[in-house]
Design an enzyme around this catalytic site. Structure first.
Site, short mmCIF file in Angstrom:
data_model
loop_
_atom_site.label_atom_id
_atom_site.label_comp_id
_atom_site.label_asym_id
_atom_site.label_seq_id
_atom_site.Cartn_x
_atom_site.Cartn_y
_atom_site.Cartn_z
N ARG A 22 -13.34 -8.51 1.90
CA ARG A 22 -12.59 -8.11 1.78
C ARG A 22 -10.79 -9.82 1.50
NH1 ARG A 22 -10.15 -3.04 1.33
NH2 ARG A 22 -8.43 -4.45 0.61
N ARG A 62 0.37 -1.53 0.16
CA ARG A 62 -0.28 0.50 0.18
C ARG A 62 1.05 1.20 0.41
NH1 ARG A 62 -5.78 1.75 3.60
NH2 ARG A 62 -6.52 0.29 1.66
N CYS A 117 -15.95 1.72 0.97
CA CYS A 117 -14.95 0.72 0.97
C CYS A 117 -14.43 0.55 2.69
CB CYS A 117 -13.95 0.95 0.31
SG CYS A 117 -13.87 3.19 0.26
N HIS A 170 -8.04 0.50 -6.05
CA HIS A 170 -7.49 0.25 -5.43
C HIS A 170 -8.09 -1.04 -5.60
CE1 HIS A 170 -7.80 -1.35 -0.94
NE2 HIS A 170 -8.92 -0.42 -0.80
N ASP A 226 -17.39 7.43 -1.39
CA ASP A 226 -15.97 7.19 -0.77
C ASP A 226 -15.34 8.65 -0.24
OD1 ASP A 226 -13.29 6.24 0.11
OD2 ASP A 226 -12.24 6.16 -1.91
N GLN A 244 -10.23 -3.64 -3.27
CA GLN A 244 -11.80 -3.81 -2.19
C GLN A 244 -12.84 -4.13 -3.83
OE1 GLN A 244 -11.92 -1.82 0.51
NE2 GLN A 244 -13.97 -2.59 -0.36
N1 NVA Z 1 -10.04 6.94 -1.55
C1 NVA Z 1 -9.32 5.96 0.09
C2 NVA Z 1 -10.12 4.79 0.28
C3 NVA Z 1 -9.20 4.97 1.76
C4 NVA Z 1 -9.67 2.99 1.69
C5 NVA Z 1 -7.72 6.64 0.21
O1 NVA Z 1 -7.62 6.91 -0.38
O2 NVA Z 1 -7.51 6.92 1.62
N1 CP Z 2 -11.62 -0.03 2.67
C1 CP Z 2 -10.10 -0.02 2.93
O1 CP Z 2 -8.64 -0.16 2.36
O2 CP Z 2 -9.67 0.33 4.32
P1 CP Z 2 -8.29 0.18 5.20
O3 CP Z 2 -7.97 1.44 4.69
O4 CP Z 2 -8.91 0.20 5.87
O5 CP Z 2 -7.60 -1.14 4.45
#
Ligand code: NVA
Ligand code: CP
Length: 306
Positions: free
Chosen positions: A287, A104, A259, A131, A219, A134
């Site tokens: 997930r 990540r 998500c 992502h 989101d 997800q």
């Molecule tokens: N769009 C959000 C998704 C988190 C799972 C982010 O990138 O923070």
């Molecule tokens: N939806 C998701 O990826 O959650 P986290 O940021 O908690 O991993």
């Protein structure tokens, strides 16, 4: 042999994606029945996190342990990455010691560069661009509640961010219509939009986007890394909240997905996310199952390269 990676939904064929989702449903049933299924004793998953996470970390770690293996959590702050060791060198070293890697991070090129030098499969656990893990859970959740997603209409309302880009890829790979409503200046990736022409419509009005939709999703307005823009974003997105008025435009049997983490009162009203159309808890749980199916796929040699 070069390893298969999962950096975007386009790394698997539509047939392979369907297979992973079918396995995800089977693995969920198996897990719920209390039966142990641990085909990968001794296998190791390395997980590099350059951003915060609750669901991704726990679902990957729990998933790998349930499959009989183990997982190593690596925060970039505690590795030599934070002190400037090249990602390519890190990839060569780590992949000589583990069987799978999940990353990540911020720039999508970071996972691409890692994958180019990795001797084991690499899974994208979120970048600024997309992502894909997800989306496996999202598709599993829709299918579980409403049947096939093919030919359905999905409404994305809010920021044209990494999740929005992933929905565009999903529209191509799972063959559904996607209506995106974003404010000016917050559009999703231009190349993806071109690639998905015919399946995706870009709009400004969230009410129009939601009309007759089978799935409504959104989101956060400020993704990780965008915290400094929060004040401006609160204003720019103020008319993009998924609330009862928006859901009333969708089909009566439409479901709502997010998500998570969510900000009630911003991108979604409490009434919607905590209401009867919301399936966000199944979505979060999935997930675990979807990624177990993905890891099984990447670790097994029976891959359909069609
Ligand atoms: N769009 C959000 C998704 C988190 C799972 C982010 O990138 O923070
Ligand atoms: N939806 C998701 O990826 O959650 P986290 O940021 O908690 O991993």
């Amino acid at each position: 042999m070069k390893p298969r990676h999962f950096l975007s939904l386009f790394d698997l064929t539509p047939t392979e994606l369907q297979h992973v989702l079918q396995r995800a449903a089977e693995l969920k049933a198996l897990y719920r029945s209390g039966k142990r299924y641990a085909p990968f004793p001794g296998k190791l998953l390395g997980m590099i996190f350059e951003k915060a996470s609750t669901r991704t970390r726990v679902s990957f770690e729990a998933g790998m342990v349930q499959l009989g293996g183990d997982a190593i959590f690596l925060s970039s702050r505690d590795t030599q990455l934070d002190r400037g060791e090249p990602i390519e060198d890190t990839a060569r070293v780590l992949s000589s010691m583990v069987d799978l890697v999940m990353i990540r991070t911020f720039a999508h090129t970071t996972v691409e560069r890692f994958a180019a030098y990795s001797s084991v499969p690499v899974i994208n656990g979120l970048t600024d661009y997309n992502h894909p893990c997800q989306l496996l859970a999202d598709m599993q959740t829709f299918i579980e509640h409403r049947g096939a997603i093919r030919g359905r209409t999905v409404a994305w309302i809010g920021d044209g961010n990494n999740m929005c880009n992933s929905y565009i890829s999903a529209a191509c790979q799972f063959d559904f219509q996607l209506r995106i409503a974003v404010p000016v200046g917050y559009e999703p990736n231009e190349n993806l939009l071109k690639q998905a022409a015919g399946r995706v419509v870009l709009l400004r009005d969230p009410l129009i986007a939601a009309r007759n939709a089978d799935l409504v999703t959104t989101d956060v307005w400020s993704s990780m890394g965008k915290e400094s823009e929060q004040e401006r974003r609160l204003q720019d997105f103020s008319t993009y909240q998924v609330n009862a008025e928006i859901m009333a435009q969708a089909r009566p049997e439409a479901i709502f997905l997010h998500c998570l983490p969510a900000h009630r009162g911003e991108e979604v009203s409490a009434e919607v996310i905590d209401g009867p159309q919301s399936q966000v808890w199944d979505q979060a749980e999935n997930r675990l199952h979807a990624q177990k199916a993905l890891m099984e796929f990447l670790l097994s040699d029976k891959q359909d390269s069609a």
